[in-house]
Scaffold this motif. Structure first.
Motif, mmCIF file in Angstrom:
data_model
loop_
_atom_site.group_PDB
_atom_site.id
_atom_site.type_symbol
_atom_site.label_atom_id
_atom_site.label_comp_id
_atom_site.label_asym_id
_atom_site.label_seq_id
_atom_site.Cartn_x
_atom_site.Cartn_y
_atom_site.Cartn_z
ATOM 1 N N PRO A 52 -2.932 0.591 11.373
ATOM 2 C CA PRO A 52 -3.437 -0.434 10.447
ATOM 3 C C PRO A 52 -3.073 -0.202 8.977
ATOM 4 O O PRO A 52 -3.950 -0.068 8.146
ATOM 5 N N SER A 53 -1.780 -0.170 8.667
ATOM 6 C CA SER A 53 -1.406 -0.089 7.250
ATOM 7 C C SER A 53 -1.457 -1.502 6.659
ATOM 8 O O SER A 53 -1.331 -2.494 7.378
ATOM 9 N N GLY A 54 -1.631 -1.568 5.351
ATOM 10 C CA GLY A 54 -1.733 -2.852 4.678
ATOM 11 C C GLY A 54 -0.391 -3.551 4.576
ATOM 12 O O GLY A 54 0.671 -2.920 4.681
ATOM 13 N N ASP A 55 -0.421 -4.841 4.371
ATOM 14 C CA ASP A 55 0.810 -5.614 4.192
ATOM 15 C C ASP A 55 1.620 -5.076 3.015
ATOM 16 O O ASP A 55 2.846 -4.976 3.078
ATOM 17 N N ALA A 56 0.932 -4.735 1.925
ATOM 18 C CA ALA A 56 1.627 -4.233 0.734
ATOM 19 C C ALA A 56 2.339 -2.923 1.039
ATOM 20 O O ALA A 56 3.448 -2.678 0.555
ATOM 21 N N GLU A 57 1.715 -2.102 1.859
ATOM 22 C CA GLU A 57 2.312 -0.803 2.186
ATOM 23 C C GLU A 57 3.537 -0.985 3.085
ATOM 24 O O GLU A 57 4.541 -0.289 2.928
ATOM 25 N N ARG A 58 3.454 -1.965 4.002
ATOM 26 C CA ARG A 58 4.619 -2.206 4.858
ATOM 27 C C ARG A 58 5.761 -2.865 4.073
ATOM 28 O O ARG A 58 6.933 -2.616 4.333
ATOM 29 N N PRO A 71 2.165 -6.544 11.108
ATOM 30 C CA PRO A 71 1.015 -5.650 11.210
ATOM 31 C C PRO A 71 0.739 -5.265 12.654
ATOM 32 O O PRO A 71 1.019 -6.032 13.566
ATOM 33 N N GLN A 93 -0.345 -11.962 1.271
ATOM 34 C CA GLN A 93 -0.463 -12.172 2.722
ATOM 35 C C GLN A 93 0.083 -13.521 3.196
ATOM 36 O O GLN A 93 0.904 -13.553 4.120
ATOM 37 N N ARG A 120 5.240 -0.714 -5.938
ATOM 38 C CA ARG A 120 3.849 -1.195 -5.923
ATOM 39 C C ARG A 120 3.826 -2.663 -6.321
ATOM 40 O O ARG A 120 4.557 -3.092 -7.190
ATOM 41 N N LEU A 144 -0.208 -8.828 -5.228
ATOM 42 C CA LEU A 144 -1.077 -8.336 -4.159
ATOM 43 C C LEU A 144 -2.062 -9.422 -3.737
ATOM 44 O O LEU A 144 -2.307 -9.637 -2.547
ATOM 45 N N GLN A 145 -2.596 -10.111 -4.726
ATOM 46 C CA GLN A 145 -3.596 -11.132 -4.420
ATOM 47 C C GLN A 145 -3.025 -12.252 -3.555
ATOM 48 O O GLN A 145 -3.719 -12.826 -2.741
ATOM 49 N N PHE A 194 -0.643 -6.789 -9.574
ATOM 50 C CA PHE A 194 -1.960 -7.179 -9.065
ATOM 51 C C PHE A 194 -1.957 -8.626 -8.560
ATOM 52 O O PHE A 194 -2.477 -8.928 -7.490
ATOM 53 N N MET A 242 -2.342 -3.511 14.931
ATOM 54 C CA MET A 242 -3.737 -3.100 14.933
ATOM 55 C C MET A 242 -3.884 -1.595 15.107
ATOM 56 O O MET A 242 -4.833 -0.999 14.616
#
Lengths: 680, 680
Positions: free
Chosen positions: A146-152, A141, A177, A167, A173-174, A170, A143
């Motif tokens: 700031p794209s999300g972890d899922a997007e990267r 990531p 990280q 994608r 995603l939870q 769910f 700063m």
């Protein structure tokens, strides 16, 4: 010296020039060669192993010199040390091309490796599962971006694997990280993608390179038994197989009695849904235990079943399937989450049900189509899946496929036969009757001896001879007919007429004694009512096939495939003597075994096969036997057991059926099953 | 006589010729006129009401004669009898065009009707919800074409509504068959479609024409309060609104203390997730009860919130948001099933969360963007959403949008202020201080009188005067400064310096007495520490705005929008005196009210707005204040309260701030907040 080199891959024969220093894996990708990799060329997964050639390749007009590939490097040395590398093998991602070279890709290194099937005529299964493992290195990531972890993670899958728009499920995603951080931004993803181009769904993410295998389950959910195979989704290997009785049997042996149960009992359908899902979960637990896997790791599943089981399994009341017009709630393939079916698979696992062909011709029939591919057949093939209902398909690649279902009833499974029983140790499965003495000899399941061989009684002492299973009944009736114990109308003759005391008056008709009552008190006889049951069943089967032949405008078929567990044990000769199936050269009658289960396995291992069978099913012409006057007509005419007078060749022998008749009134002794032979 | 006629639709002005006898609804469709219909022209839904004109239409050069439309028919008579038809209204599906005609489509008959917003500069909301009702007539099952009921329903949606590839939700599929039969193959479907062309999902099916309304929920999930609107998805009308305290408050008042709670307590994040979902469900129950709806009938929901709430609501541990680089688990918009969030909405309902802009700038900020559309602004607009964190956006349509978050702390919400309290009855919300006597007058929430008006004490007897709310604090501090009670550095003067005994020594600094202790024993004072808290908060807010202006390369903005519940009550004059926001013509400072909530409502009512804000957010340039040295620099310089000497026009009056200083050492009395005025 040239700055590029010629590389030829075998067995594909693909060739091209690549820049010197290009890794073999990269060259394979550039040339569209099917070379596997899970780690994306990072020397971790070892899936990209190749065998480089050396010396003369006259076929390719090429001499490969020493040094055509870079020497073994530290990554390969380490891999060899830790896990072992076969002599001559290289890691395709490490070995660089430095000169003209021929490189063989062994079968296990091909992405779309083929799964071997035993029968020569069977279609090959090419590995292309809906779920696969992909190792990626994810950008950390930033700063300022700031794209999300899922997007990267999705971006990594796109740039490193060409997988667009992935994608996270769910639950993934939870928990994503901490896993990304634990793996130091290197993770392995299990990705589910229904078809090329459709939205990929990330089912699970492991930190680092995940060594585990990905498994999937193929299930043939029958009215009587549920059978499953747990498959390795990378190799196609069957890791474990298991089967159990469908717990729904307590609500009724056959489908229609289960539909009736749901009609008569409020909540009955829901009760049966719970029962079948519990059965599925038991099967899943058993099969996973056998393979040493956690059921919660099973990432994909394919289920095939008849329409009533299909609806009950999905939690749909089968009410409408019990009455004309036999409307399915849904005929298309169903993609549903395992958790929606309360299945104890991986929480993100999908379950795929093949499409149903019609209200009486289900996803199991579609699976048979997928396995036997009548729509691709060069000759006209009749595919018969024999069960409580027979699903019958007739077709070839020029004329398309016709399908129908015929209500054979459970006689072929040994039910409603006085001495009938399921195929289990102690059941008579093979029969021969001496045409002179009219004495039978037989074999029972669990014993290799014939009943007239020495030691038979001792060998069966434990199990006893308990009854006759489905395939035994077929042989029994056909043998009785061939021995002249039975006339063409299906009547058992008197001792006088048949010349054997084994025939005895049993009420108003005669029965045939197969085995005297022994110490256990149980004898085995065939009653005239048993013959009637078999006649009804075989007439239904024959009439269905005949109806499709009418629709197709043909009197003959080139090939017959007998599918289903019962079909696997049936003797083609006896089936034809009995008039179960239309005439066909006997060597053109083959058993496909559990073709529905095979179809399920194909759909599990090859996602393109799913789209393919969906398209095929849309093209199949359905014939509804219940409302076809011709079916009734055929049925009435087909109850006879042919009294063919011409010899017809069965496995090189000549069989002539006796032209006897034990009853001149009532039923016609010369049914269509006989006439059709004369017509030839 | 011509066999076609000219038809002109108003207000669109669309015109064209149609064959005589064409129903008005059909003509509207042919000409692309926005005329609603749920029943597809079957005279059931009455959504297609139109007002035909008669007589001269000079603007269109047309005279409409009697008989230009067919006479009222039996369907319309019946509708009028049963439900009432306004005079002059016709059902568009029944009235046929028989001659040249002008037809007005009233707003309520437009599919994409607009929802009126109060502010002139606010963007209009065009109705285009993700969920809508569609009435269809489904083909009955046919044994000879054995497609499933679900497939025929999908086909009906395609042929009758142009909706391709609709799939039944799993629960719908399970219950579909009896509903189709109960409705006589006529049913109403609630269909969810994320965007034109994406796969439509059938959420529910009702037999026959369903009269009920379709509702959706827009929620602004704040750290402190959760506020929701229940909207009619056909009209856009807000049926009920409700709000409650976020039950997570027990884990910490502000976001960072909640993140800390999750770090310090195993399972803490899950506990907070449960708490917020329970709060959501209480809100859902309340709001549904108020509207007289069953919460299980709510078919769609949009939630906006800051990143920490976003993660906790989704069940993601917000750990990473507590430390640099503030990585979001996901930054894209999230589409999730209500049941995955344990929400008691319709079991098939979806929940849409707007995208997050950055780790500190969440979906709530994106919702403000959607509502205020800085990216479409002709002038340079600063949008400030004031809360515990301030989210600040600066942009216009040519230069794009910059965004940042600034840690203002909870002072603006009345927290950490000695007499501070939430905005509730009894709280001082408006303040004026006489520059000569230094005496305050004030108003409290729940009373229309000023404190110096007759009857004030009697009017507030019940609530008491309990404290000062956020907007009251702003006014109080600004008024103290303007009255010379406070110097530019933020020090309260002594009685000697200020000339009022209301200033009194309170420890080492002076405090200002607003209200004497009454019978309840509580007086209200402003301490020097209170001033410090407000200075810190306003400096953070100002510095964030200033940082974006630096990045944009500007010293001025054309317009300021104050968003948030607090922003709605703030006095622009006092905010500017305090130096909270950069200078701007006072009539160019407006309150947008709860812009985040409005953004949620827009996304709920208009699915295209979702795609739009997703695209917009991708283009926003994020600035991370935590690592920008310029932010610290601005912050240090912005703590002063401007001692501007030039008059500047506020609502036509001239204000001159006294150039007093109560302390010559220590803190600088002339911060940047002052200097910037001199620079003008």
């Amino acid at each position: 010296m040239a700055d590029d080199a010629l590389v030829i891959f075998t067995p594909s024969g693909k060739r091209g020039r690549v820049a010197l220093g290009t890794p073999v894996l990269t060259a394979a990708r550039q040339l569209g060669v099917d070379l596997d990799s899970v780690c994306g060329g990072r020397g971790i997964c070892s899936k990209c192993q190749v065998s480089p050639g050396l010396g003369e390749f006259p076929k390719h007009g090429l001499t490969v010199a020493e040094g055509a590939l870079s020497g073994r490097n530290a990554v390969e040395d380490r891999y060899d040390r830790v896990r072992g590398l076969q002599p001559g093998r290289r890691l395709g991602c490490q070995a660089q091309i430095l000169g003209d070279v021929v490189i063989d890709v062994p079968p296990e290194s091909q992405v779309h490796k083929q799964v071997v099937r035993k029968r020569a005529e069977a279609r090959e299964i090419v590995m292309s599962p809906a779920v696969r493992l992909l190792y990626v290195e994810v950008q950390e990531p930033d700063m300022h971006e700031p794209s999300g972890d899922a997007e990267r993670l999705a971006q990594a899958l796109e740039t490193q694997w060409g997988l667009k728009g992935a994608r996270c499920g769910f639950a993934v995603l939870q928990g994503l990280q901490p896993i990304l951080r634990k793996g130091g931004w290197k993770v392995t993803c299990a990705v589910h993608q229904v078809a090329e181009g459709s939205e990929p769904r990330i089912l699970q993410v492991w930190p680092g390179f995940h060594e585990g295998r990905v498994t999937g389950l193929a299930v043939d959910l029958g009215s009587t038994t549920i059978a499953g195979h747990l498959c390795d989704l990378a190799s196609g290997e069957v890791l474990a197989s298991s089967g159990l009785m469908n717990p729904q049997i307590r609500f009724g042996e056959d489908l229609m009695s289960r539909v009736s149960y749901s009609m008569m009992n409020p909540g009955g359908a829901a009760e049966m849904t719970r029962a079948v899902r519990e059965g599925m979960n038991r099967l899943i637990a058993e099969i996973a235990a056998e393979a040493g896997e956690d059921p919660r790791d099973i990432l994909d599943a394919v289920v095939v079943c008849n329409p009533v089981m299909h609806h009950l399994f999905l939690g749909i009341d089968p009410f409408e399937l019990g009455q004309a017009p036999f409307a399915l709630a849904t005929s298309d393939a169903v993609n549903v989450r395992a958790r929606d079916l309360d299945l104890t698979l991986h929480p993100a696992a999908s379950v795929y049900l093949l499409p149903c062909i019609a209200g009486h011709v289900g996803a199991d029939a579609a699976a048979v189509t997928l396995s036997e591919a009548p729509e691709k057949s060069a000759d006209l093939v009749l595919v018969v899946d024999v069960g409580t209902n027979a699903e019958i398909q007739l077709g070839d690649r020029t004329g398309g496929v016709l399908a129908c279902s015929s209500p054979t009833g459970p006689a072929f499974e040994g039910a409603q036969i006085s001495a009938g029983q399921r195929a289990a140790p102690g059941a008579i499965e093979r029969v021969e009757i001496d045409p002179v003495t009219k004495d039978p000899r037989y074999k029972v399941i669990g014993c290799d001896l014939w009943s007239d061989e020495d030691g038979f009684e001792a060998a069966v002492a434990e199990t006893g001879v308990t009854g006759i299973c489905g395939s035994g009944i077929i042989e029994m009736v056909a043998e009785m007919r061939m021995a002249g114990i039975l006339d063409a109308s299906g009547l058992i003759g008197s001792p006088e007429q048949t010349g054997t005391e084994r025939c005895f008056l049993d009420g108003r008709t005669y029965s045939y004694r197969v085995r005297e009552a022994g110490e256990d008190g149980r004898g085995i006889t065939v009653t005239n009512r048993d013959i009637r049951e078999i006649q009804m069943a075989k007439a239904a089967l024959y009439s269905g096939a005949r109806l499709l032949m009418d629709k197709r405008g043909t009197d003959t078929v080139d090939r017959v495939v007998l599918a289903g567990a019962f079909g696997a044990h049936i003797s083609p000769k006896h089936a034809m003597v009995l008039g179960m199936i239309p005439d066909c050269a006997l060597d053109k009658v083959v058993s496909a075994g559990n073709a529905a289960g095979t179809g399920a396995r194909i759909a599990l291992l090859n996602r393109e096969a799913r789209a393919e069978i969906e398209a095929t099913v849309r093209e199949i012409r359905k014939v509804e036997t219940a409302v076809e006057p011709r079916f009734q007509e055929h049925f009435v005419n087909a109850s006879a057991i042919p009294n063919a007078v011409e010899p017809f060749p069965i496995l090189g022998t000549v069989v002539t059926l006796p032209d006897v008749s034990f009853n001149t009134g009532g039923e016609s002794g010369s049914g269509e099953g006989g006439r059709r032979r004369r017509r030839r």
